[in-house]
Write a protein that holds these residues in place. Structure first.
Motif, PDB file in Angstrom:
ATOM      1  N   PRO A 145       0.738  -1.272   0.006  1.00  0.00           N
ATOM      2  CA  PRO A 145      -0.091   0.120  -0.137  1.00  0.00           C
ATOM      3  C   PRO A 145       0.797   1.275  -0.140  1.00  0.00           C
ATOM      4  O   PRO A 145       1.806   1.213   0.543  1.00  0.00           O
ATOM      5  CB  PRO A 145      -0.682  -0.051   1.186  1.00  0.00           C
ATOM      6  CG  PRO A 145      -0.922  -1.376   1.551  1.00  0.00           C
ATOM      7  CD  PRO A 145       0.520  -1.924   1.309  1.00  0.00           C
ATOM      8  N   VAL A 146       0.311   2.381  -0.554  1.00  0.00           N
ATOM      9  CA  VAL A 146       0.972   3.463  -0.988  1.00  0.00           C
ATOM     10  C   VAL A 146       0.953   4.505   0.170  1.00  0.00           C
ATOM     11  O   VAL A 146       2.062   5.355   0.525  1.00  0.00           O
ATOM     12  CB  VAL A 146       0.800   4.048  -1.957  1.00  0.00           C
ATOM     13  CG1 VAL A 146      -0.880   4.696  -2.038  1.00  0.00           C
ATOM     14  CG2 VAL A 146       1.407   5.372  -2.477  1.00  0.00           C
ATOM     15  N   ASP A 147      -0.300   4.581   0.998  1.00  0.00           N
ATOM     16  CA  ASP A 147      -0.312   5.526   1.943  1.00  0.00           C
ATOM     17  C   ASP A 147      -1.161   5.077   3.238  1.00  0.00           C
ATOM     18  O   ASP A 147      -1.487   3.812   3.114  1.00  0.00           O
ATOM     19  CB  ASP A 147      -0.795   6.879   1.460  1.00  0.00           C
ATOM     20  CG  ASP A 147      -2.087   6.471   0.888  1.00  0.00           C
ATOM     21  OD1 ASP A 147      -3.012   5.770   1.136  1.00  0.00           O
ATOM     22  OD2 ASP A 147      -2.945   7.718   0.424  1.00  0.00           O
ATOM     23  N   GLU A 148      -1.457   5.726   4.002  1.00  0.00           N
ATOM     24  CA  GLU A 148      -2.309   5.418   5.083  1.00  0.00           C
ATOM     25  C   GLU A 148      -3.579   4.926   5.082  1.00  0.00           C
ATOM     26  O   GLU A 148      -4.248   3.958   5.613  1.00  0.00           O
ATOM     27  CB  GLU A 148      -2.368   6.565   6.224  1.00  0.00           C
ATOM     28  CG  GLU A 148      -2.946   7.771   5.967  1.00  0.00           C
ATOM     29  CD  GLU A 148      -2.967   8.655   6.910  1.00  0.00           C
ATOM     30  OE1 GLU A 148      -1.823   9.067   7.445  1.00  0.00           O
ATOM     31  OE2 GLU A 148      -3.937   9.232   7.284  1.00  0.00           O
ATOM     32  N   VAL A 149      -4.181   5.643   3.749  1.00  0.00           N
ATOM     33  CA  VAL A 149      -5.796   5.311   3.454  1.00  0.00           C
ATOM     34  C   VAL A 149      -5.593   4.093   3.077  1.00  0.00           C
ATOM     35  O   VAL A 149      -6.551   3.002   3.181  1.00  0.00           O
ATOM     36  CB  VAL A 149      -6.317   6.271   2.576  1.00  0.00           C
ATOM     37  CG1 VAL A 149      -7.542   6.010   2.215  1.00  0.00           C
ATOM     38  CG2 VAL A 149      -5.946   7.773   2.977  1.00  0.00           C
ATOM     39  N   ALA A 150      -4.637   3.688   1.903  1.00  0.00           N
ATOM     40  CA  ALA A 150      -4.575   2.300   1.245  1.00  0.00           C
ATOM     41  C   ALA A 150      -4.252   1.313   2.342  1.00  0.00           C
ATOM     42  O   ALA A 150      -5.073   0.232   2.220  1.00  0.00           O
ATOM     43  CB  ALA A 150      -3.546   2.519   0.255  1.00  0.00           C
ATOM     44  N   LYS A 156      -7.666  -4.373   6.330  1.00  0.00           N
ATOM     45  CA  LYS A 156      -9.044  -4.979   6.573  1.00  0.00           C
ATOM     46  C   LYS A 156      -9.427  -6.014   5.512  1.00  0.00           C
ATOM     47  O   LYS A 156     -10.214  -7.048   5.809  1.00  0.00           O
ATOM     48  CB  LYS A 156     -10.065  -3.698   6.875  1.00  0.00           C
ATOM     49  CG  LYS A 156      -9.688  -3.013   8.114  1.00  0.00           C
ATOM     50  CD  LYS A 156     -10.766  -2.389   8.774  1.00  0.00           C
ATOM     51  CE  LYS A 156     -11.309  -1.305   8.047  1.00  0.00           C
ATOM     52  NZ  LYS A 156     -12.209  -0.529   8.734  1.00  0.00           N
ATOM     53  N   GLN A 157      -9.109  -5.783   4.250  1.00  0.00           N
ATOM     54  CA  GLN A 157      -9.594  -6.783   3.269  1.00  0.00           C
ATOM     55  C   GLN A 157      -8.921  -7.867   3.463  1.00  0.00           C
ATOM     56  O   GLN A 157      -9.569  -8.799   3.372  1.00  0.00           O
ATOM     57  CB  GLN A 157      -9.408  -6.117   1.738  1.00  0.00           C
ATOM     58  CG  GLN A 157     -10.409  -4.949   1.544  1.00  0.00           C
ATOM     59  CD  GLN A 157     -10.225  -4.467   0.060  1.00  0.00           C
ATOM     60  OE1 GLN A 157     -10.037  -5.170  -0.943  1.00  0.00           O
ATOM     61  NE2 GLN A 157     -10.163  -3.253  -0.088  1.00  0.00           N
ATOM     62  N   ALA A 158      -7.529  -7.967   3.437  1.00  0.00           N
ATOM     63  CA  ALA A 158      -6.551  -8.987   3.665  1.00  0.00           C
ATOM     64  C   ALA A 158      -7.226  -9.869   4.774  1.00  0.00           C
ATOM     65  O   ALA A 158      -6.720 -11.199   4.705  1.00  0.00           O
ATOM     66  CB  ALA A 158      -5.197  -8.564   3.916  1.00  0.00           C
ATOM     67  N   GLU A 185      -9.436  -2.512  -4.488  1.00  0.00           N
ATOM     68  CA  GLU A 185      -9.680  -3.920  -4.478  1.00  0.00           C
ATOM     69  C   GLU A 185      -8.640  -4.634  -4.956  1.00  0.00           C
ATOM     70  O   GLU A 185      -7.567  -4.115  -5.667  1.00  0.00           O
ATOM     71  CB  GLU A 185     -10.661  -3.854  -5.805  1.00  0.00           C
ATOM     72  CG  GLU A 185     -11.321  -5.373  -6.057  1.00  0.00           C
ATOM     73  CD  GLU A 185     -12.068  -5.514  -7.268  1.00  0.00           C
ATOM     74  OE1 GLU A 185     -12.336  -6.816  -7.698  1.00  0.00           O
ATOM     75  OE2 GLU A 185     -12.366  -4.719  -7.608  1.00  0.00           O
ATOM     76  N   ILE A 186      -8.248  -5.747  -3.801  1.00  0.00           N
ATOM     77  CA  ILE A 186      -6.929  -6.478  -3.905  1.00  0.00           C
ATOM     78  C   ILE A 186      -6.957  -7.031  -5.490  1.00  0.00           C
ATOM     79  O   ILE A 186      -7.929  -7.590  -6.326  1.00  0.00           O
ATOM     80  CB  ILE A 186      -7.090  -7.652  -3.125  1.00  0.00           C
ATOM     81  CG1 ILE A 186      -7.125  -7.206  -1.567  1.00  0.00           C
ATOM     82  CG2 ILE A 186      -5.933  -8.829  -3.404  1.00  0.00           C
ATOM     83  CD1 ILE A 186      -7.122  -8.171  -0.530  1.00  0.00           C
ATOM     84  N   THR A 231      -1.514  -3.903  -5.587  1.00  0.00           N
ATOM     85  CA  THR A 231      -1.466  -5.406  -5.519  1.00  0.00           C
ATOM     86  C   THR A 231      -0.172  -5.844  -6.415  1.00  0.00           C
ATOM     87  O   THR A 231      -0.504  -5.553  -7.625  1.00  0.00           O
ATOM     88  CB  THR A 231      -2.771  -5.966  -5.618  1.00  0.00           C
ATOM     89  OG1 THR A 231      -3.638  -5.465  -4.685  1.00  0.00           O
ATOM     90  CG2 THR A 231      -2.550  -7.648  -5.514  1.00  0.00           C
ATOM     91  N   ILE A 232       0.751  -6.407  -5.835  1.00  0.00           N
ATOM     92  CA  ILE A 232       1.837  -6.776  -6.914  1.00  0.00           C
ATOM     93  C   ILE A 232       1.541  -8.218  -7.317  1.00  0.00           C
ATOM     94  O   ILE A 232       2.077  -8.575  -8.508  1.00  0.00           O
ATOM     95  CB  ILE A 232       3.131  -6.635  -6.153  1.00  0.00           C
ATOM     96  CG1 ILE A 232       3.566  -5.547  -5.699  1.00  0.00           C
ATOM     97  CG2 ILE A 232       4.553  -7.366  -6.997  1.00  0.00           C
ATOM     98  CD1 ILE A 232       4.730  -5.008  -4.931  1.00  0.00           C
TER      99      ILE A 232
END
Lengths: 320, 273
Positions: A145-150, A156-158, A185-186, A231-232
């Motif tokens: 994730p790039v920032d605190e929001v992401a 939580k999704q993970a 979305e993952i 998502t990599i």
């Protein structure tokens, strides 16, 4: 286009991770967390303070921690294990392979202090190979994730993702790119700016540098598309193939060894879909050194100005 | 077979399991007979008497968990699981063949009733600790049993797990050390000595029970003692004979990882009876 991002400094992604864990803990008593004597650095101490019976302090023993986490997860717990990325992946790799990936256990693994931006502590604590290691675990989902929001949203999704997940987090405070209502979305990358001349693809803290580079290029009359691949693995093939077709030129920038990270994974998709000119910007076959984070990032060419140089090189090749 | 505490029935099952092991590895023409045979009474006592489990309902949340951390002894586990009714007995001799559920080392992808895929040594005790901690959180009576090889405890992670279990007082886990004194390259004492065993485990906070690993009555008593021990993890140091039950395999390092020939299979089956 890139100018619309204010890039105000926000929290470190590790802190957002810790806060997301507490949220998860409040709504689901099935959530458990293991840490290996770095809870104040990984921010899992927030969860430990709130839910002590569901917090497992494993001491400085990452291999044991990963296997214990796998055991908890195989008994139905939503189990997170966290440490510095360098330690949980390198010292726990065998356990991640055998007890988690091969065994099909949906453990959630979080590596903080990734990349070289941790600064003063130096290369033994830095993680420039974590994307490579995590992606080499069959069945794993790998998120950066790039920032605190992401981070807050993706943690939580993970938690409820059916498989094993590795999440890459950083030590330093990073600019906020996303608004509070952004949907993640993952497996789906996010295009941050329109652009027709070339595409800058990145992940983690280098995304902000790509946005700054795009703004600088724009002033030169170059239209750069910027994509955040949070998502990599599994990688978003559609967004990459579209960028390759529409811009014909891709630069991947990452705070990771350049020959085994995001870039080579993007290149595979480009080769299989719409081959185009590509350049790769990252750490070149070396380990970094101690220093203030911004000094280390500058010395190892992880700034917007460096990204812009690579972008111009890519464009020159495109123009032939 | 249904569960029983009857000694003669358990001894008869041990003979059946030994026959299964020899036939399986003989048919596969590769495998690890020595360390499978040394663990027969341990697994028979657990699967047919001590452990609470239900082959008809392998996902029963309150079941006891079993982990064969020394995964190369897979044939003994496959035999007790087949004889318990988890998996087909008539496929045991497909061991190690392509597509067989009886993989070279235990693999949950092929047998979902397995608690763990094992084969890389040293990781099973930690995995069991996670299951034991989950049971405690759930206030479940489930207990976790982990069989370790003696050579296996040369792995560092075993001692990370030992330290964790002692410190956190994980008293619903039982480790069983199959102390058959031989590892792949030879005698344990010559490769990397592990003695003194009882003192080491006691120093890490474990309740140590030394037991003859081929004496079913002694094993039953040891498991009962472990269950009665609160506030500490327990370990059975099971003194065993590698290759037990087949004279030419007993105490012979060769049979750590070499299959018997067709003639040796016949000879072994005759001896086991």
């Amino acid at each position: 286009m890139a100018a619309k991002y204010e890039l105000k400094l926000g929290a470190a992604t590790r802190e957002a991770f810790g806060k997301a864990l507490v949220e998860l803990g409040k709504t689901d008593e099935n959530v458990v967390v293991c840490d290996a004597d770095l809870s104040k650095s990984t921010f899992t101490h927030l969860f430990g303070k709130e839910f002590p019976s569901r917090f497992f302090s494993c001491g400085i023993a990452e291999a044991n921690m990963v296997s214990i986490g796998a055991g908890l997860a195989s008994s139905g717990k939503i189990a997170f294990v966290a440490s510095f990325s360098a330690f949980v992946l390198n010292k726990g790799f065998e356990q991640l392979r055998v007890n988690v990936a091969y065994s099909g256990i949906p453990l959630k693994v979080v590596g903080t202090h990734s990349g070289i931006s941790i600064g003063e502590d130096g290369p033994s604590q830095m993680s420039v190979e974590d994307i490579s290691l995590a992606c080499s675990l069959a069945g794993f989902t790998v998120i950066s994730p790039v920032d605190e929001v992401a981070m807050f949203s993706l943690v939580k999704q993970a938690a409820y993702h059916p498989g094993a997940v590795f999440i890459r987090a950083g030590r330093v405070k990073v600019p906020v790119i996303y608004g509070p209502d952004q949907k993640f979305e993952i497996g789906k990358g996010i295009q941050l700016t329109e652009g027709t001349d070339l595409t800058l693809i990145s992940t983690g803290l280098m995304v902000a540098e790509c946005l700054k580079a795009a703004a600088a290029l724009e002033a030169e009359g170059i239209s750069a598309r910027v994509i955040d691949l949070h998502t990599i693995k599994p990688i978003d093939r559609d967004i990459i193939a579209k960028a390759a077709a529409e811009t014909g030129c891709i630069l991947v920038a990452e705070e990771h060894l350049v020959d085994s990270g995001l870039g080579v994974r993007v290149a595979q998709v480009v080769a299989e879909t719409n081959p185009c000119v590509m350049e790769f910007h990252g750490i070149n076959n070396t380990y970094a050194e101690s220093g203030l984070p911004e000094e280390v990032l500058e010395k190892y060419k992880m700034t917007a100005a460096d990204v812009a140089v690579s972008a111009r090189k890519a464009l020159a090749r495109k123009k032939g | 077979m249904t569960r029983t505490s009857d000694l003669s029935e358990l001894q008869a099952m041990a003979r059946t399991v030994r026959r299964d092991i020899i036939e399986m590895i003989g048919a596969a023409k590769s495998g690890h007979p020595g360390g499978s045979l040394s663990a027969v009474e341990i697994l028979v006592t657990l699967y047919f008497d001590v452990m609470k489990h239900d082959p008809a309902n392998p996902a029963w949340p309150q079941r006891d968990r079993f982990i064969l951390s020394k995964g190369h002894a897979a044939p003994v586990l496959y035999s007790v699981m087949a004889e318990s009714g988890y998996t087909p007995k008539d496929q045991l001799n497909t061991l190690r063949r392509i597509g067989s559920i009886y993989q070279g080392h235990p693999d949950r992808r092929f047998i979902p009733a397995l608690e763990a895929s094992t084969g890389s040594l040293g990781v099973g005790l930690s995995l069991g600790l996670g299951m034991a901690e989950a049971a405690k959180l759930d206030k479940s009576p489930s207990r976790t049993y982990v069989v370790l090889g003696d050579g296996e405890i040369q792995e560092g992670q075993i001692w990370e797990a030992a330290m964790y279990a002692g410190f956190h007082k994980v008293d619903n886990i039982v480790a069983i050390l199959d102390n058959n004194r031989i590892q792949l390259d030879g005698w344990v004492k010559d490769i990397m000595a592990i003695e003194p065993l009882a003192e080491k485990w006691a120093a890490f906070g474990w309740h140590v029970i030394e037991v003859d690993g081929h004496d079913i009555v002694a094993l039953q008593a040891a498991f009962a003692e472990a269950e009665a021990t609160k506030g500490k993890p327990s370990i059975l140091i099971a003194h065993t004979v590698k290759g037990k039950g087949v004279s030419f395999m007993e105490n012979n390092p060769k049979y750590h990882g070499v299959a018997p020939t067709k003639e040796e299979v016949e000879l072994a089956l005759k001896e086991i009876g």
